[in-house]
Design a protein around this motif. Structure first.
Motif, PDB file in Angstrom:
ATOM      1  N   SER A   1     106.070  60.451  54.658  1.00  0.00           N
ATOM      2  CA  SER A   1     106.085  59.118  55.239  1.00  0.00           C
ATOM      3  C   SER A   1     107.048  59.099  56.419  1.00  0.00           C
ATOM      4  CB  SER A   1     106.507  58.073  54.203  1.00  0.00           C
ATOM      5  OG  SER A   1     107.828  58.316  53.758  1.00  0.00           O
ATOM      6  N   GLN A   2     106.934  58.057  57.210  1.00  0.00           N
ATOM      7  CA  GLN A   2     107.863  57.889  58.311  1.00  0.00           C
ATOM      8  C   GLN A   2     108.313  56.448  58.393  1.00  0.00           C
ATOM      9  OE1 GLN A   2     104.336  58.832  61.319  1.00  0.00           O
ATOM     10  NE2 GLN A   2     106.042  57.896  62.384  1.00  0.00           N
ATOM     11  N   ASP A   3     109.581  56.263  58.644  1.00  0.00           N
ATOM     12  CA  ASP A   3     110.169  54.942  58.805  1.00  0.00           C
ATOM     13  C   ASP A   3     110.405  54.754  60.297  1.00  0.00           C
ATOM     14  OD1 ASP A   3     111.896  52.746  59.056  1.00  0.00           O
ATOM     15  OD2 ASP A   3     112.711  53.076  57.049  1.00  0.00           O
ATOM     16  N   ASN A   4     109.546  53.971  60.923  1.00  0.00           N
ATOM     17  CA  ASN A   4     109.649  53.809  62.377  1.00  0.00           C
ATOM     18  C   ASN A   4     110.919  53.065  62.777  1.00  0.00           C
ATOM     19  OD1 ASN A   4     107.232  55.169  62.971  1.00  0.00           O
ATOM     20  ND2 ASN A   4     106.041  53.324  62.504  1.00  0.00           N
ATOM     21  N   ALA A   5     111.382  52.183  61.912  1.00  0.00           N
ATOM     22  CA  ALA A   5     112.603  51.441  62.216  1.00  0.00           C
ATOM     23  C   ALA A   5     113.820  52.365  62.240  1.00  0.00           C
ATOM     24  CB  ALA A   5     112.807  50.330  61.200  1.00  0.00           C
TER      25      ALA A   5
ATOM     26  N   PRO B   1     115.369  63.060  61.039  1.00  0.00           N
ATOM     27  CA  PRO B   1     115.310  62.105  62.145  1.00  0.00           C
ATOM     28  C   PRO B   1     114.360  62.605  63.231  1.00  0.00           C
ATOM     29  CG  PRO B   1     117.572  62.507  61.480  1.00  0.00           C
ATOM     30  CD  PRO B   1     116.725  63.533  60.790  1.00  0.00           C
ATOM     31  N   ALA B   2     113.369  61.781  63.565  1.00  0.00           N
ATOM     32  CA  ALA B   2     112.357  62.185  64.539  1.00  0.00           C
ATOM     33  C   ALA B   2     111.640  60.938  65.015  1.00  0.00           C
ATOM     34  CB  ALA B   2     111.363  63.154  63.911  1.00  0.00           C
TER      35      ALA B   2
ATOM     36  N   TYR C   1     110.172  61.527  56.238  1.00  0.00           N
ATOM     37  CA  TYR C   1     110.586  61.824  54.876  1.00  0.00           C
ATOM     38  C   TYR C   1     109.546  62.691  54.168  1.00  0.00           C
ATOM     39  CZ  TYR C   1     113.736  57.837  55.513  1.00  0.00           C
ATOM     40  OH  TYR C   1     114.693  56.972  55.978  1.00  0.00           O
ATOM     41  N   LEU C   2     110.035  63.410  53.163  1.00  0.00           N
ATOM     42  CA  LEU C   2     109.150  64.072  52.213  1.00  0.00           C
ATOM     43  C   LEU C   2     109.708  63.802  50.823  1.00  0.00           C
ATOM     44  CD1 LEU C   2     106.623  65.884  51.865  1.00  0.00           C
ATOM     45  CD2 LEU C   2     108.205  67.832  51.671  1.00  0.00           C
TER      46      LEU C   2
ATOM     47  N   ASP D   1      98.772  57.754  63.949  1.00  0.00           N
ATOM     48  CA  ASP D   1      97.894  56.732  63.379  1.00  0.00           C
ATOM     49  C   ASP D   1      98.143  56.530  61.885  1.00  0.00           C
ATOM     50  OD1 ASP D   1      95.206  57.888  65.478  1.00  0.00           O
ATOM     51  OD2 ASP D   1      96.593  56.219  65.787  1.00  0.00           O
ATOM     52  N   GLY D   2      99.052  57.333  61.330  1.00  0.00           N
ATOM     53  CA  GLY D   2      99.350  57.213  59.912  1.00  0.00           C
ATOM     54  C   GLY D   2      98.491  58.068  59.016  1.00  0.00           C
ATOM     55  N   TYR D   3      97.622  58.872  59.628  1.00  0.00           N
ATOM     56  CA  TYR D   3      96.784  59.759  58.823  1.00  0.00           C
ATOM     57  C   TYR D   3      97.643  60.857  58.222  1.00  0.00           C
ATOM     58  CZ  TYR D   3      93.263  63.187  57.519  1.00  0.00           C
ATOM     59  OH  TYR D   3      92.506  64.076  56.816  1.00  0.00           O
TER      60      TYR D   3
END
Length: 117
Positions: free
Chosen positions: A66-70, A23-24, A75-76, A50-52
């Motif tokens: 990846s990251q889930d902004n919601a 969680p971050a 995640y890895l 920026d998603g880079y």
């Protein structure tokens, strides 16, 4: 005080998969590092606001950051795991840019990943 907490580690056979979570939210840069016994801590993957994304050569094509902004979660996804992936994995983040090349300031406690042959 910033708190990062990894989850999802465990033991798996070679060729298996695991997904780590952390969680971050609100950081400019987030990354995963790992440290194997007797070795230095190394960057595994990083992602900025920026998603880079960037990956270590040893995991490219097998791991996905990846990251889930919601859900405010990093995640890895680790696929095709190898015994040499065995390590303690750390979530790290910073409000500045440049990680993982620039060491992030904030760290989790780590989660153990063990891959058996």
């Amino acid at each position: 005080q910033v708190q990062l907490a990894e989850s999802g580690g465990g033991s798996v056979q070679a060729g298996g998969s695991l997904r780590l979570s952390c969680p971050a939210s609100g950081y400019i840069c987030m990354a995963w590092f790992r440290q194997a016994p007797g070795k230095e801590r190394e960057a595994v993957a990083g992602i900025d606001s920026d998603g880079y994304v960037s990956y270590a050569a040893s995991v490219k094509g097998r791991f996905t950051i990846s990251q889930d902004n919601a859900k405010n979660t990093l995640y890895l996804q680790m696929d095709s795991l190898k015994p040499e992936d065995t390590a303690v994995y750390y979530c790290a983040a910073d409000y500045g840019s440049g990680c993982p090349n620039l060491r992030p300031r904030f760290w989790g406690q780590g989660t153990q990943v063990t891959v058996s042959s």
